[in-house]
Enzyme design. Sequence first.
Site, PDB file in Angstrom:
ATOM      1  N   LYS A  78       0.818  -1.210   0.000  1.00  0.00           N
ATOM      2  CA  LYS A  78       0.000   0.000   0.000  1.00  0.00           C
ATOM      3  C   LYS A  78       0.855   1.265   0.000  1.00  0.00           C
ATOM      4  O   LYS A  78       0.356   2.347  -0.290  1.00  0.00           O
ATOM      5  CB  LYS A  78      -0.957   0.006   1.197  1.00  0.00           C
ATOM      6  CG  LYS A  78      -0.302   0.176   2.553  1.00  0.00           C
ATOM      7  CD  LYS A  78      -1.353   0.241   3.650  1.00  0.00           C
ATOM      8  CE  LYS A  78      -0.727   0.482   5.015  1.00  0.00           C
ATOM      9  NZ  LYS A  78      -1.732   0.590   6.085  1.00  0.00           N
ATOM     10  N   ASP A  79       2.155   1.150   0.313  1.00  0.00           N
ATOM     11  CA  ASP A  79       3.044   2.316   0.306  1.00  0.00           C
ATOM     12  C   ASP A  79       3.591   2.631  -1.081  1.00  0.00           C
ATOM     13  O   ASP A  79       4.160   3.711  -1.298  1.00  0.00           O
ATOM     14  CB  ASP A  79       4.234   2.093   1.248  1.00  0.00           C
ATOM     15  CG  ASP A  79       3.836   2.116   2.712  1.00  0.00           C
ATOM     16  OD1 ASP A  79       2.699   2.530   3.004  1.00  0.00           O
ATOM     17  OD2 ASP A  79       4.659   1.708   3.557  1.00  0.00           O
ATOM     18  N   ARG A 126      -7.975   8.332   5.203  1.00  0.00           N
ATOM     19  CA  ARG A 126      -8.989   7.329   4.849  1.00  0.00           C
ATOM     20  C   ARG A 126      -9.724   6.872   6.101  1.00  0.00           C
ATOM     21  O   ARG A 126     -10.968   6.783   6.128  1.00  0.00           O
ATOM     22  CB  ARG A 126      -8.322   6.128   4.165  1.00  0.00           C
ATOM     23  CG  ARG A 126      -9.248   4.918   3.985  1.00  0.00           C
ATOM     24  CD  ARG A 126      -8.465   3.708   3.488  1.00  0.00           C
ATOM     25  NE  ARG A 126      -7.430   3.299   4.418  1.00  0.00           N
ATOM     26  CZ  ARG A 126      -7.632   2.542   5.489  1.00  0.00           C
ATOM     27  NH1 ARG A 126      -8.845   2.103   5.779  1.00  0.00           N
ATOM     28  NH2 ARG A 126      -6.629   2.204   6.275  1.00  0.00           N
ATOM     29  N   ARG A 127      -8.980   6.570   7.158  1.00  0.00           N
ATOM     30  CA  ARG A 127      -9.619   6.126   8.403  1.00  0.00           C
ATOM     31  C   ARG A 127     -10.370   7.276   9.070  1.00  0.00           C
ATOM     32  O   ARG A 127     -11.451   7.083   9.617  1.00  0.00           O
ATOM     33  CB  ARG A 127      -8.564   5.554   9.352  1.00  0.00           C
ATOM     34  CG  ARG A 127      -7.943   4.250   8.874  1.00  0.00           C
ATOM     35  CD  ARG A 127      -6.920   3.731   9.868  1.00  0.00           C
ATOM     36  NE  ARG A 127      -6.304   2.485   9.413  1.00  0.00           N
ATOM     37  CZ  ARG A 127      -4.996   2.248   9.410  1.00  0.00           C
ATOM     38  NH1 ARG A 127      -4.160   3.187   9.843  1.00  0.00           N
ATOM     39  NH2 ARG A 127      -4.520   1.097   8.983  1.00  0.00           N
ATOM     40  N   ARG A 144       1.736   9.751  14.476  1.00  0.00           N
ATOM     41  CA  ARG A 144       2.778   9.030  13.753  1.00  0.00           C
ATOM     42  C   ARG A 144       3.521   8.159  14.733  1.00  0.00           C
ATOM     43  O   ARG A 144       3.274   8.181  15.930  1.00  0.00           O
ATOM     44  CB  ARG A 144       3.742  10.013  13.075  1.00  0.00           C
ATOM     45  CG  ARG A 144       3.281  10.465  11.704  1.00  0.00           C
ATOM     46  CD  ARG A 144       4.471  10.805  10.814  1.00  0.00           C
ATOM     47  NE  ARG A 144       5.317   9.640  10.551  1.00  0.00           N
ATOM     48  CZ  ARG A 144       6.504   9.702   9.966  1.00  0.00           C
ATOM     49  NH1 ARG A 144       7.000  10.863   9.591  1.00  0.00           N
ATOM     50  NH2 ARG A 144       7.205   8.614   9.733  1.00  0.00           N
ATOM     51  N   ARG A 150       2.429   3.924  19.037  1.00  0.00           N
ATOM     52  CA  ARG A 150       0.999   4.235  18.917  1.00  0.00           C
ATOM     53  C   ARG A 150       0.187   3.527  20.001  1.00  0.00           C
ATOM     54  O   ARG A 150      -0.706   4.123  20.607  1.00  0.00           O
ATOM     55  CB  ARG A 150       0.493   3.855  17.518  1.00  0.00           C
ATOM     56  CG  ARG A 150       1.150   4.674  16.417  1.00  0.00           C
ATOM     57  CD  ARG A 150       0.584   4.344  15.052  1.00  0.00           C
ATOM     58  NE  ARG A 150       1.340   5.001  13.995  1.00  0.00           N
ATOM     59  CZ  ARG A 150       0.841   5.375  12.827  1.00  0.00           C
ATOM     60  NH1 ARG A 150      -0.425   5.155  12.554  1.00  0.00           N
ATOM     61  NH2 ARG A 150       1.592   5.966  11.923  1.00  0.00           N
ATOM     62  N   CYS A 238      -9.403  12.854  -8.446  1.00  0.00           N
ATOM     63  CA  CYS A 238      -9.747  13.496  -7.190  1.00  0.00           C
ATOM     64  C   CYS A 238      -8.638  13.289  -6.174  1.00  0.00           C
ATOM     65  O   CYS A 238      -7.740  12.482  -6.364  1.00  0.00           O
ATOM     66  CB  CYS A 238     -11.062  12.948  -6.646  1.00  0.00           C
ATOM     67  SG  CYS A 238     -10.925  11.321  -5.880  1.00  0.00           S
TER      68      CYS A 238
END
Length: 323
Positions: A78-79, A126-127, A144, A150, A238
């Site tokens: 995904k990166d 997104r989240r 981050r 986290r 977009c």
Amino acid sequence: MTRTIRIGTRGSKLALAQTGTIAKMLEDAGQPVEIVRVSTPGDRSSAPIAEIGVGVFTSALREALLEKRIDVAVHSYKDLPTAPESGIVLAAVPPRADPRDALIARDGLTLGELPPGSVVGTGSPRRIAQLRALGLGLEVTPIRGNIDTRIGKVTSGELDAVVLARAGLSRVDRLHDITETLDPIQMLPAPAQGALAVETRVDEVDIEHLLQSIVDDEVTRVAVTAERAMLAALEAGCSAPVGALADVVEDLDENGSVVERISLRGVAAAGLDGIGAGSSPVEILRASAVAEKSEAEQLGRDLAAELLDLGAGMLSGPGHNSR
């Protein structure tokens, strides 16, 4: 192949764990490997992901690959930027881990049990968009840091909860911290979340073939191809945060025979102009479709076109970041 293959990776605990799975697959097949740590600008920066972009985590690895300091690079898929990189080939996509997002909350709470005003940390627009669209009155704040950092913000009481990728938690043996694995109906994951991408140079044909034969998983590759094709098409139209999830499913053809097809769900968010609980409402645009496995890329483009028709092309966002 008798030569030792040098596998490049970021030095984080998660990146090393991901790379370790690829190294073990090769070693189990009798191929000697060496793991080489590569420092990236993203690892050295404390700026929010939305500002620096996820590409900083992959550029240094690709540079090392092109400079022949390593032979193989392992990325969180995904990166990866959706545009191809000259001189580099995607050699393998190994079996995907669970793509869903996970909640780690104080006192073992689930998302629905968090009181209004609870502070939830995530670095992902997104989240943020999907959390706000649920209408639970949560205050979402950008964070981050690595997984331990986290989670530490929850255990210290600084935050009420954080949302992380379940696959990453699994890879660093932190599944026991999860208080709820989020259903994709609530939180559609980032395109290719849970998947790894294994790259080599285009001139390393032997390594490419070796990786394809040992590491590559067709079902995972087909699914993430559809998801990332949707992402690539939306990026042209977009800047909204997007989520996507594809599954290979059994279906019946016109003769009643069982066949495998690919099912894709996608979302794009509108109205993400801030992060706090008091920000304006978020509209989530949704679309889904099914196609033949051989049409995965076209399926992604078609679903992006449907989202654009729904209004995604007119959406505003904080800069595209699908994480």
